[in-house]
Design a protein around this motif. Structure first.
Motif, PDB file in Angstrom:
ATOM      1  N   SER A 185      25.268  -1.019 -10.076  1.00 49.33           N
ATOM      2  CA  SER A 185      25.723   0.170  -9.329  1.00 49.33           C
ATOM      3  C   SER A 185      25.943  -0.092  -7.838  1.00 49.33           C
ATOM      4  N   GLY A 186      26.729  -1.092  -7.534  1.00 46.72           N
ATOM      5  CA  GLY A 186      27.079  -1.366  -6.142  1.00 46.72           C
ATOM      6  C   GLY A 186      26.199  -2.376  -5.448  1.00 46.72           C
ATOM      7  N   ALA A 187      24.996  -2.665  -6.026  1.00 50.82           N
ATOM      8  CA  ALA A 187      24.075  -3.607  -5.376  1.00 50.82           C
ATOM      9  C   ALA A 187      24.654  -5.015  -5.319  1.00 50.82           C
ATOM     10  N   GLY A 188      25.597  -5.331  -6.240  1.00 55.46           N
ATOM     11  CA  GLY A 188      26.143  -6.671  -6.290  1.00 55.46           C
ATOM     12  C   GLY A 188      27.556  -6.806  -5.763  1.00 55.46           C
ATOM     13  N   LYS A 189      28.035  -5.810  -5.050  1.00 57.94           N
ATOM     14  CA  LYS A 189      29.363  -5.922  -4.442  1.00 57.94           C
ATOM     15  C   LYS A 189      29.378  -7.041  -3.397  1.00 57.94           C
ATOM     16  N   LYS A 190      28.226  -7.271  -2.801  1.00 56.97           N
ATOM     17  CA  LYS A 190      28.022  -8.426  -1.922  1.00 56.97           C
ATOM     18  C   LYS A 190      26.964  -9.285  -2.604  1.00 56.97           C
ATOM     19  N   VAL A 191      27.185 -10.610  -2.659  1.00 60.13           N
ATOM     20  CA  VAL A 191      26.193 -11.478  -3.276  1.00 60.13           C
ATOM     21  C   VAL A 191      25.768 -12.586  -2.316  1.00 60.13           C
ATOM     22  N   VAL A 192      24.519 -12.989  -2.469  1.00 61.66           N
ATOM     23  CA  VAL A 192      23.982 -14.150  -1.760  1.00 61.66           C
ATOM     24  C   VAL A 192      23.859 -15.262  -2.790  1.00 61.66           C
ATOM     25  N   ILE A 193      24.440 -16.414  -2.482  1.00 62.42           N
ATOM     26  CA  ILE A 193      24.329 -17.573  -3.360  1.00 62.42           C
ATOM     27  C   ILE A 193      23.542 -18.634  -2.607  1.00 62.42           C
ATOM     28  N   GLU A 194      22.438 -19.083  -3.214  1.00 61.60           N
ATOM     29  CA  GLU A 194      21.572 -20.008  -2.490  1.00 61.60           C
ATOM     30  C   GLU A 194      21.145 -21.189  -3.339  1.00 61.60           C
ATOM     31  N   GLU A 195      20.683 -22.208  -2.648  1.00 61.19           N
ATOM     32  CA  GLU A 195      20.242 -23.416  -3.345  1.00 61.19           C
ATOM     33  C   GLU A 195      19.050 -23.104  -4.241  1.00 61.19           C
ATOM     34  N   PHE A 196      18.970 -23.827  -5.331  1.00 63.25           N
ATOM     35  CA  PHE A 196      17.851 -23.695  -6.263  1.00 63.25           C
ATOM     36  C   PHE A 196      16.653 -24.463  -5.701  1.00 63.25           C
ATOM     37  N   LEU A 197      15.537 -23.773  -5.570  1.00 62.44           N
ATOM     38  CA  LEU A 197      14.321 -24.398  -5.051  1.00 62.44           C
ATOM     39  C   LEU A 197      13.430 -24.859  -6.202  1.00 62.44           C
ATOM     40  N   GLU A 198      12.953 -26.086  -6.124  1.00 62.28           N
ATOM     41  CA  GLU A 198      12.034 -26.591  -7.138  1.00 62.28           C
ATOM     42  C   GLU A 198      10.622 -26.582  -6.590  1.00 62.28           C
ATOM     43  N   GLY A 199       9.679 -26.210  -7.447  1.00 56.81           N
ATOM     44  CA  GLY A 199       8.295 -26.190  -7.028  1.00 56.81           C
ATOM     45  C   GLY A 199       7.502 -25.171  -7.809  1.00 56.81           C
ATOM     46  N   ARG A 200       6.412 -24.715  -7.221  1.00 58.15           N
ATOM     47  CA  ARG A 200       5.554 -23.706  -7.864  1.00 58.15           C
ATOM     48  C   ARG A 200       5.674 -22.389  -7.108  1.00 58.15           C
ATOM     49  N   GLU A 201       5.985 -21.359  -7.859  1.00 56.08           N
ATOM     50  CA  GLU A 201       6.199 -20.048  -7.248  1.00 56.08           C
ATOM     51  C   GLU A 201       4.858 -19.336  -7.045  1.00 56.08           C
ATOM     52  N   PHE A 202       4.754 -18.566  -5.960  1.00 62.34           N
ATOM     53  CA  PHE A 202       3.590 -17.701  -5.766  1.00 62.34           C
ATOM     54  C   PHE A 202       3.970 -16.550  -4.840  1.00 62.34           C
ATOM     55  N   SER A 203       3.120 -15.561  -4.776  1.00 57.11           N
ATOM     56  CA  SER A 203       3.356 -14.386  -3.932  1.00 57.11           C
ATOM     57  C   SER A 203       2.193 -14.211  -2.979  1.00 57.11           C
ATOM     58  N   LEU A 204       2.507 -13.783  -1.771  1.00 58.07           N
ATOM     59  CA  LEU A 204       1.464 -13.460  -0.794  1.00 58.07           C
ATOM     60  C   LEU A 204       1.806 -12.110  -0.183  1.00 58.07           C
ATOM     61  N   ILE A 205       0.891 -11.172  -0.334  1.00 58.43           N
ATOM     62  CA  ILE A 205       1.088  -9.799   0.134  1.00 58.43           C
ATOM     63  C   ILE A 205       0.144  -9.557   1.305  1.00 58.43           C
ATOM     64  N   ALA A 206       0.605  -8.767   2.268  1.00 55.75           N
ATOM     65  CA  ALA A 206      -0.239  -8.504   3.439  1.00 55.75           C
ATOM     66  C   ALA A 206      -0.163  -7.051   3.866  1.00 55.75           C
ATOM     67  N   PHE A 207      -1.283  -6.559   4.394  1.00 52.31           N
ATOM     68  CA  PHE A 207      -1.305  -5.286   5.117  1.00 52.31           C
ATOM     69  C   PHE A 207      -0.772  -5.587   6.520  1.00 52.31           C
ATOM     70  N   VAL A 208       0.194  -4.810   6.976  1.00 55.51           N
ATOM     71  CA  VAL A 208       0.819  -5.092   8.272  1.00 55.51           C
ATOM     72  C   VAL A 208       0.919  -3.811   9.099  1.00 55.51           C
ATOM     73  N   HIS A 209       0.648  -3.955  10.394  1.00 54.90           N
ATOM     74  CA  HIS A 209       0.946  -2.889  11.353  1.00 54.90           C
ATOM     75  C   HIS A 209       1.413  -3.551  12.640  1.00 54.90           C
ATOM     76  N   GLU A 210       2.699  -3.425  12.906  1.00 47.15           N
ATOM     77  CA  GLU A 210       3.319  -4.020  14.091  1.00 47.15           C
ATOM     78  C   GLU A 210       3.053  -5.530  14.118  1.00 47.15           C
ATOM     79  N   HIS A 211       2.309  -6.041  15.117  1.00 48.02           N
ATOM     80  CA  HIS A 211       2.061  -7.488  15.177  1.00 48.02           C
ATOM     81  C   HIS A 211       0.877  -7.926  14.308  1.00 48.02           C
TER      82      HIS A 211
END
Length: 416
Positions: free
Chosen positions: A176-202
């Motif tokens: 629904s329009g989200a892909g009218k513009k696309v980003v094409i990027e290099e494939f990264l090899e490795g181990r995936e992980f996520s890091l989430i943070a509480f943030v307020h300004e700096h």
């Protein structure tokens, strides 16, 4: 305190399960909620995108704090509207939420502020995008620029897959329009992980690392999904890696947003790849990750409400974590992430020690609990280590074995 949570999925169910533990809370409302959430909070029939009604509700019910789960209202300016009305909200303004709302913006932002990420190009012209893929070859990654519920990323292992992805996003307009513009990027090899943070300004306060399994089927096969399972902590992601990522990704992002006049308050999520060259960003989210939240919060020892208040007040919440592991396995409707049926009856769960259930796509009917989405629920378990946590979860999941209507991966939390 009276708290309002905006959203209807598993992430919001998990957040509410932890908010309600706080002695600071007298009442929790959720708009619109789901069948699982109604056991913990008062569900209010207001759509998460009906921002004006949500503001009115918060005023009329003297809500002290609002927490927003999903990305769409963030990018529509829910935090802006609440702040303008003098209401306290733990969520980024739309000018900061664009870090998730536009992949192209995020890539430009990372390049500007020296945040490590994959090389890329952005396209609005189909032929130019196709030509770029033919020049670069595969594997390669095709991303819808806009929001696509976690399904707008195609990791193409062949050139043909990449060209099909471009057609799906740019020609067929699958999102629904989200892909009218696309980003094409290099494939990264490795181990995936996520890091989430509480943030307020700096100020940036990272949680513990988690690893999400995005492919639909065992052994990381099949299409990308919103997440089929997750675990935390991640044994191969050391304290040094977390510190490096905090300083070179999350802190640089928070500082960059401040510099651009887009101050960030809320949850900043970095989807990352640990490559041979070091940590690189795959994507940013500007809210609690789903399903990462469901396994990270059970390991948090702090009062979640107090943490949010401290962060918003510019104080260090002094996050402390249990010396345990948590595994979560998603039960999905057969056919997900493509076409699937709703209204399928869910089996009754037997009590298994150290497990919990987070509902996402469910609905309560006269016949009982039925499915109402692709990712139906998550079964989580806490244990002394990952193997112990997995054992609890898969014991609980035996009620789904042989099901014609649901499926789940059997290898979540297995270290390979």
């Amino acid at each position: 305190m009276k708290i309002l949570v905006v959203g209807r999925g598993g992430r919001e169910h998990s957040v509410i399960m932890h908010l309600e533990k706080s002695e600071l809370v007298t009442e929790i409302y959720v708009a619109p909620g789901n069948a699982g959430i109604e056991q913990h909070a008062t569900c209010v029939p207001i759509d998460e995108m009906d921002i004006d009604r949500l503001v009115d509700f918060a005023k009329e019910n003297e809500i002290d704090l609002t927490v927003v789960g999903p990305e769409n209202p963030l990018n529509a300016g829910i935090a802006n509207a609440f702040k303008e009305a003098g209401l306290r909200i733990f969520a980024p303004i739309k000018e900061a939420a664009v870090l998730e709302g536009s992949k192209d913006f995020a890539k430009q932002f990372m390049m500007t502020y020296g945040i490590p990420t994959a090389a890329y190009e952005t396209f609005t012209d189909v032929e130019s995008a196709r030509k770029y893929v033919e020049e670069k070859g595969a594997p390669i990654v095709i991303k819808a620029d806009g929001l696509a519920e976690g399904k707008g990323v195609i990791v193409a292992t062949t050139e043909e897959m990449a060209l099909d992805a471009i057609d799906k996003l740019m020609v067929d307009d699958a999102f629904s329009g989200a892909g009218k513009k696309v980003v094409i990027e290099e494939f990264l090899e490795g181990r995936e992980f996520s890091l989430i943070a509480f943030v307020h300004e700096h100020n940036v306060f990272p949680m513990i690392a988690a690893r999400d399994h995005k492919r639909a089927y065992d052994n990381d096969e099949g299409p990308n999904t919103g997440g089929m399972g997750v675990f935390a902590p991640v044994p191969d992601i050391t304290e040094e890696i977390v510190q490096y990522t905090t300083e070179n990704v999350l802190q640089k992002a928070a500082d960059g947003l401040m510099k651009e006049g887009r101050p960030f308050t809320g949850i900043l999520y970095a989807g990352l790849m640990q490559t041979a060259e070091g940590t690189k960003v795959i994507e940013f989210n500007t809210r609690f990750g789903d399903p990462e939240t469901q396994v990270v919060l059970p390991l948090l020892e702090n009062d979640l409400v107090q943490v949010i208040i401290d962060v918003m007040d510019g104080k260090d919440p002094h996050l402390t974590w249990k010396d345990e592991a948590c595994v979560g396995v998603v039960v999905a409707s057969k056919g997900y992430p493509n076409a699937y049926d709703k209204g399928m009856k869910l089996p009754a769960f037997s009590d298994v020690d150290d497990t919990f259930i987070v509902q996402a796509g469910t609905k309560r009917t006269e016949e009982g609990l039925v499915s109402n989405g692709g990712r139906v629920l998550l079964v989580g378990g806490v244990g002394a280590d990952l193997d112990d946590a997995r054992k609890h979860v898969y014991e609980s999941l035996k009620v789904f074995e042989g099901s014609e209507n649901f499926f789940f991966r059997t290898d979540i939390g297995v270290q390979k």
